[in-house]
Design a protein around this motif. Structure first.
Motif, mmCIF file in Angstrom:
data_model
loop_
_atom_site.group_PDB
_atom_site.id
_atom_site.type_symbol
_atom_site.label_atom_id
_atom_site.label_comp_id
_atom_site.label_asym_id
_atom_site.label_seq_id
_atom_site.Cartn_x
_atom_site.Cartn_y
_atom_site.Cartn_z
ATOM 1 N N UNK A 170 0.527 -1.158 -0.014
ATOM 2 C CA UNK A 170 -0.150 -0.053 -0.001
ATOM 3 C C UNK A 170 0.793 1.073 -0.138
ATOM 4 N N UNK A 171 2.149 1.308 0.151
ATOM 5 C CA UNK A 171 2.801 2.374 0.502
ATOM 6 C C UNK A 171 3.979 2.512 -0.654
ATOM 7 N N UNK A 172 3.994 1.420 -1.450
ATOM 8 C CA UNK A 172 5.164 1.369 -2.431
ATOM 9 C C UNK A 172 4.727 1.809 -3.729
ATOM 10 N N UNK A 173 5.324 2.737 -4.525
ATOM 11 C CA UNK A 173 4.787 3.333 -5.731
ATOM 12 C C UNK A 173 5.226 2.430 -6.966
ATOM 13 N N UNK A 174 4.505 2.115 -7.828
ATOM 14 C CA UNK A 174 4.445 1.410 -8.985
ATOM 15 C C UNK A 174 5.627 2.056 -9.778
ATOM 16 N N UNK A 175 6.121 3.450 -9.729
ATOM 17 C CA UNK A 175 7.238 3.986 -10.356
ATOM 18 C C UNK A 175 8.204 3.828 -9.264
ATOM 19 N N UNK A 176 8.724 3.290 -8.229
ATOM 20 C CA UNK A 176 9.505 3.312 -7.317
ATOM 21 C C UNK A 176 10.847 3.220 -7.885
ATOM 22 N N UNK A 177 11.893 3.983 -7.610
ATOM 23 C CA UNK A 177 13.269 3.890 -7.748
ATOM 24 C C UNK A 177 14.110 3.580 -6.609
ATOM 25 N N UNK A 179 17.699 3.794 -4.178
ATOM 26 C CA UNK A 179 17.217 2.566 -3.248
ATOM 27 C C UNK A 179 15.876 2.898 -2.433
ATOM 28 N N UNK A 180 15.074 1.612 -2.383
ATOM 29 C CA UNK A 180 13.910 1.751 -1.538
ATOM 30 C C UNK A 180 14.396 1.582 -0.010
ATOM 31 N N UNK A 181 13.724 2.051 0.709
ATOM 32 C CA UNK A 181 14.015 2.108 2.203
ATOM 33 C C UNK A 181 12.343 2.031 2.798
ATOM 34 N N UNK A 182 12.599 1.780 4.177
ATOM 35 C CA UNK A 182 11.338 1.429 4.955
ATOM 36 C C UNK A 182 10.602 2.926 4.773
ATOM 37 N N UNK A 183 11.404 4.160 4.721
ATOM 38 C CA UNK A 183 10.743 5.296 4.834
ATOM 39 C C UNK A 183 10.370 5.778 3.101
ATOM 40 N N UNK A 184 10.702 4.837 2.384
ATOM 41 C CA UNK A 184 10.275 5.460 0.886
ATOM 42 C C UNK A 184 8.724 5.205 0.617
ATOM 43 N N UNK A 185 7.906 6.219 0.972
ATOM 44 C CA UNK A 185 6.253 6.358 0.733
ATOM 45 C C UNK A 185 5.957 6.732 -0.590
ATOM 46 N N UNK A 186 4.969 6.057 -1.147
ATOM 47 C CA UNK A 186 4.527 6.507 -2.450
ATOM 48 C C UNK A 186 3.857 7.897 -2.262
ATOM 49 N N UNK A 187 4.588 8.899 -3.027
ATOM 50 C CA UNK A 187 3.909 10.186 -2.807
ATOM 51 C C UNK A 187 2.550 10.607 -3.407
ATOM 52 N N UNK A 188 1.956 9.406 -4.137
ATOM 53 C CA UNK A 188 0.436 9.612 -4.851
ATOM 54 C C UNK A 188 -0.196 8.908 -3.840
ATOM 55 N N UNK A 189 0.138 8.350 -2.893
ATOM 56 C CA UNK A 189 -0.788 7.522 -1.845
ATOM 57 C C UNK A 189 -1.533 6.360 -2.622
#
Length: 364
Positions: A170-177, A179-189
């Protein structure tokens, strides 16, 4: 995606969407309510936090998939023991299920508890259903409590082999880049769902939207193209868990000249997801003692996603992962995952690093 498991995928993705809504509602309640009314108010025997979302999601996933596939078996992380002892907690679980999944899914609170408990009795070997669904309602509970990365894991096993995977992030973006960290939150929600079927590839799509309304993106078999150590990219959980040998995890990366830590995530399911997405392609995990074992719901299905993009996964001894050994993977010790062409190189680096650090007993 055309496959023999189209119906299973459609039902599982819909169930995962409902589960994600439950998780978001529980998280919102925990962040806005007074502590006495928070969603997080229970500690399990193994000291990991349990949430309203864990119980509610396992109940909804099990009942939804059992309604569609009544002959299948079901394995989940939670039992309803604490719910039966804690009427206040049970009331919260029932309320959030009704709000997100409707009033008709369960007859009453006892029915909901019975459904949760049914996931504790299915055996993974011997006389058992040939098809078994495995759930982790919230993988990464500690990060979930902080409003950081977590995942909802759904796997279907056929005679002990991974056949289908649906993971909601729920918090990971389809367009994630990376490094992904625990704090990497999808800005679009929006969040995403990553799913796959053995032999038919892995895909990613936005979390919301009906099955026929959303065109998923097939994930490239990127790991097959990795032939040089310079192309390795790591994902780990650095200095956050007492179960692993951190000096070995870092030492393997240093020996292979792989940037460390790379992607850094507490939950195992998010780690498998970022490897499927091509944001990493290597992970190593060595437990501190030989009596520590992985739990099936942290890995089943999610591992398939990496395999479907060309990855290879074994334990520290180079053995295939055996998903029939029980709720704990007692036939295996740790994990070594890497592109197929470089797996033996990474495995050798693990052995060399263990020996260099005086931990040969972990190879016995």
């Amino acid at each position: 995606m055309d496959s023999p498991y189209r119906l299973e995928l459609e039902v599982a993705i819909h169930a995962a969407q409902t589960a994600a809504n439950i998780s978001r509602m529980a998280l919102s309640a925990a962040q806005t309510d007074a502590p006495s009314a928070a969603a997080f108010d229970l500690i399990k025997d193994d000291l990991s936090p349990v949430t309203v979302a864990d119980f509610a999601i396992q109940a909804v996933l099990t009942r939804t998939l059992r309604n569609a596939f009544p002959e299948d078996g079901f394995v989940g992380e939670e039992s309803a023991d604490e719910l039966r002892k804690n009427p206040k907690l049970l009331d919260r679980v029932v309320a959030i299920v009704r709000q997100c999944a409707g009033d008709s899914l369960f007859r009453d609170a006892d029915d909901l508890c019975d459904v949760i408990d049914s996931c504790t009795t299915t055996k993974l070997s011997g006389p058992s259903p040939s098809r078994i669904w495995v759930f982790d309602p919230i993988d990464g509970t500690k990060t979930f409590m902080r409003g950081e990365q977590y995942a909802i894991n759904i796997a279907l096993l056929l005679e002990g082999k991974q056949m289908l995977s649906v993971v909601a992030c729920p918090l990971l973006s389809v367009a994630a880049t990376a490094p992904v960290l625990d704090s990497s939150i999808d800005p679009t929600g929006e969040g995403c769902i990553v799913f796959g079927v053995r032999g038919y590839g892995a895909y990613v799509r936005p979390l919301s939207g009906e099955w026929d309304e959303v065109q998923p993106r097939r994930l490239e078999r990127h790991a097959e193209k990795v032939t040089s150590p310079e192309q390795l990219r790591n994902v780990t959980c650095w200095a956050l868990l007492d179960s692993g040998v951190d000096v070995v995890h870092k030492g393997v990366a240093e020996q292979l000249a792989v940037p460390f830590p790379g992607c850094d995530l507490l939950g195992w399911v998010p780690r498998w997801v970022v490897m499927a997405l091509g944001l990493a392609n290597m992970t190593v995990w060595v437990y501190k003692t030989r009596d520590r074992y992985a739990k099936i719901w942290d890995h089943a299905g999610a591992m398939l996603l990496f395999e479907e993009v060309g990855g290879m996964i074994t334990d520290v001894h180079g053995r295939q992962i055996d998903l029939t050994s029980g709720r704990k993977l007692q036939a295996n010790f740790g994990f070594v995952a890497a592109p197929k062409h470089l797996h033996q190189l990474v495995l050798k680096a693990v052995h060399d690093t263990l020996k260099a650090n005086g931990r040969e007993e972990l190879l016995a």
